[in-house]
Design a protein around this motif. Structure first.
Motif, mmCIF file in Angstrom:
data_model
loop_
_atom_site.group_PDB
_atom_site.id
_atom_site.type_symbol
_atom_site.label_atom_id
_atom_site.label_comp_id
_atom_site.label_asym_id
_atom_site.label_seq_id
_atom_site.Cartn_x
_atom_site.Cartn_y
_atom_site.Cartn_z
ATOM 1 N N MET A 268 45.100 9.077 18.770
ATOM 2 C CA MET A 268 45.102 10.546 18.702
ATOM 3 C C MET A 268 46.550 11.039 18.686
ATOM 4 N N PRO A 269 46.928 11.930 17.794
ATOM 5 C CA PRO A 269 48.286 12.455 17.768
ATOM 6 C C PRO A 269 48.625 13.168 19.068
ATOM 7 N N GLN A 270 49.968 13.211 19.348
ATOM 8 C CA GLN A 270 50.437 13.794 20.605
ATOM 9 C C GLN A 270 49.951 15.222 20.784
ATOM 10 N N ASN A 271 50.056 16.020 19.738
ATOM 11 C CA ASN A 271 49.646 17.425 19.859
ATOM 12 C C ASN A 271 48.159 17.544 20.183
ATOM 13 N N ASP A 272 47.369 16.616 19.561
ATOM 14 C CA ASP A 272 45.935 16.664 19.832
ATOM 15 C C ASP A 272 45.639 16.286 21.279
ATOM 16 N N ARG A 273 46.402 15.273 21.787
ATOM 17 C CA ARG A 273 46.198 14.879 23.184
ATOM 18 C C ARG A 273 46.551 16.015 24.134
ATOM 19 N N GLN A 274 47.610 16.773 23.810
ATOM 20 C CA GLN A 274 47.990 17.901 24.652
ATOM 21 C C GLN A 274 46.907 18.978 24.644
ATOM 22 N N ARG A 275 46.346 19.199 23.442
ATOM 23 C CA ARG A 275 45.288 20.198 23.361
ATOM 24 C C ARG A 275 44.053 19.742 24.140
ATOM 25 N N GLU A 276 43.776 18.426 24.087
ATOM 26 C CA GLU A 276 42.609 17.895 24.772
ATOM 27 C C GLU A 276 42.745 18.043 26.280
ATOM 28 N N ARG A 277 43.973 17.854 26.792
ATOM 29 C CA ARG A 277 44.183 17.942 28.249
ATOM 30 C C ARG A 277 44.234 19.379 28.737
ATOM 31 N N ARG A 278 44.511 20.316 27.840
ATOM 32 C CA ARG A 278 44.667 21.710 28.269
ATOM 33 C C ARG A 278 43.313 22.259 28.724
ATOM 34 N N PRO A 279 43.231 22.796 29.943
ATOM 35 C CA PRO A 279 41.938 23.300 30.433
ATOM 36 C C PRO A 279 41.462 24.470 29.594
ATOM 37 N N ARG A 280 40.146 24.542 29.443
ATOM 38 C CA ARG A 280 39.577 25.654 28.687
ATOM 39 C C ARG A 280 39.667 26.938 29.500
ATOM 40 N N ALA A 281 39.944 28.002 28.786
ATOM 41 C CA ALA A 281 40.019 29.303 29.465
ATOM 42 C C ALA A 281 38.617 29.713 29.896
ATOM 43 N N PRO A 282 38.510 30.234 31.102
ATOM 44 C CA PRO A 282 37.186 30.656 31.563
ATOM 45 C C PRO A 282 36.683 31.829 30.725
ATOM 46 N N SER A 283 35.371 31.984 30.686
ATOM 47 C CA SER A 283 34.794 33.120 29.967
ATOM 48 C C SER A 283 35.276 34.407 30.616
ATOM 49 N N PRO A 284 35.628 35.422 29.825
ATOM 50 C CA PRO A 284 36.137 36.656 30.407
ATOM 51 C C PRO A 284 35.077 37.386 31.213
ATOM 52 N N HIS A 285 35.427 37.718 32.450
ATOM 53 C CA HIS A 285 34.587 38.505 33.345
ATOM 54 C C HIS A 285 33.148 37.984 33.444
ATOM 55 N N PRO A 286 32.960 36.713 33.823
ATOM 56 C CA PRO A 286 31.583 36.199 33.899
ATOM 57 C C PRO A 286 30.738 36.945 34.917
ATOM 58 N N ASP A 287 31.340 37.299 36.064
ATOM 59 C CA ASP A 287 30.591 38.026 37.077
ATOM 60 C C ASP A 287 30.205 39.403 36.562
ATOM 61 N N GLY A 288 31.133 40.055 35.854
ATOM 62 C CA GLY A 288 30.836 41.373 35.298
ATOM 63 C C GLY A 288 29.704 41.317 34.301
ATOM 64 N N LEU A 289 29.659 40.263 33.498
ATOM 65 C CA LEU A 289 28.593 40.106 32.513
ATOM 66 C C LEU A 289 27.253 39.891 33.199
ATOM 67 N N ARG A 290 27.256 39.069 34.245
ATOM 68 C CA ARG A 290 26.011 38.826 34.975
ATOM 69 C C ARG A 290 25.497 40.103 35.617
ATOM 70 N N GLU A 291 26.408 40.859 36.209
ATOM 71 C CA GLU A 291 25.995 42.108 36.850
ATOM 72 C C GLU A 291 25.448 43.089 35.825
ATOM 73 N N ARG A 292 26.073 43.131 34.659
ATOM 74 C CA ARG A 292 25.587 44.029 33.612
ATOM 75 C C ARG A 292 24.187 43.629 33.170
ATOM 76 N N LYS A 293 23.967 42.318 33.011
ATOM 77 C CA LYS A 293 22.643 41.831 32.629
ATOM 78 C C LYS A 293 21.609 42.179 33.690
ATOM 79 N N LYS A 294 22.007 42.063 34.957
ATOM 80 C CA LYS A 294 21.084 42.419 36.032
ATOM 81 C C LYS A 294 20.729 43.903 35.976
ATOM 82 N N ARG A 295 21.757 44.742 35.763
ATOM 83 C CA ARG A 295 21.500 46.180 35.676
ATOM 84 C C ARG A 295 20.579 46.498 34.506
ATOM 85 N N GLU A 296 20.822 45.828 33.382
ATOM 86 C CA GLU A 296 19.990 46.082 32.202
ATOM 87 C C GLU A 296 18.548 45.647 32.436
#
Length: 225
Positions: free
Chosen positions: A1-29
């Motif tokens: 695997m190329p170096q850049n690809d390995r760096q991308r693979e190790r980089r943690p995924r960004a969490p979904s934006p405002h997961p708690d807010g989305l859940r609360e909105r779904k509950k309200r709906e």
């Protein structure tokens, strides 16, 4: 695997934006959907002729889900009772240098000017309260909710004036204001049923003003006015 690809693979995924807010909105709906469906069923068949199972089936949810959102069947109909306390609490918390009764008077005028759902008189609102009038269970729950608002408002008023929680003057002011609102609202409903169209808020405001004047006179010389 190329170096850049390995760096991308190790980089943690960004969490979904405002997961708690989305859940609360779904509950309200989901909560609002269940309440809306229940209200329509109650209007069509009458409160006593609709079961929680009927509501769950119409909303395509389980009976357990309905009770997770609404502990009592009556609360499916009166689904905005908590909003009343929030409006009162926010008005008192944000009153600045205004006296507590003046802050509540300003709130009443704002609700009328905005044609808020708590004061808007339309044929649909009249139909909503006709369901209540036709149901002993809903009438009883409406009285309980009114008593709860009066009790909680008395506590909020006492807290806003740094008075003891059970201050009788705070309870008196709360009783006068809640009683005024109840009388003004019932009169507006009576006029609405006769008019069969949206009515002017002026008579409603006039009765409210008389009630606020009475509350101010009762609390004269105190921190409430």
């Amino acid at each position: 695997m190329p170096q850049n690809d390995r760096q991308r693979e190790r980089r943690p995924r960004a969490p979904s934006p405002h997961p708690d807010g989305l859940r609360e909105r779904k509950k309200r709906e989901t909560r609002q959907l269940i309440s809306n469906i229940a209200t329509e069923l109650f209007k069509e068949r009458g409160f006593e002729h609709v079961t929680v199972d009927d509501v769950a089936a119409a909303a395509d949810v389980s009976k357990v889900t309905v009770f997770n959102y609404f502990p009592r069947k009556e609360d499916l109909f009166f689904d905005r009772s908590d909003d009343v306390q929030k409006l009162l609490r926010d008005a008192l918390d944000s009153r600045g240098r205004r006296a507590p009764v003046a802050a509540l008077r300003a709130l009443a005028h704002t609700l009328v000017e905005q044609r808020h759902g708590f004061v808007k008189m339309t044929p649909g609102i009249a139909g909503f309260w006709k369901v209540v009038a036709d149901s002993p269970a809903l009438r009883a729950r409406a009285r309980e909710l009114s008593d709860e608002v009066e009790r909680d408002l008395g506590r909020m008023l006492a807290a806003s004036a740094s008075a003891p929680e059970g201050d009788p003057l705070a309870r008196l002011v709360a009783a006068l204001l809640v009683g005024t609102w109840r009388v003004a609202f019932r009169e507006a409903l009576r006029r609405q049923r006769s008019a069969r169209a949206a009515i002017s808020p002026e008579p409603f405001l006039e009765l409210l003003e008389r009630g606020f004047t009475a509350a101010s006179a009762a609390a004269r010389g105190s921190a409430y006015v």
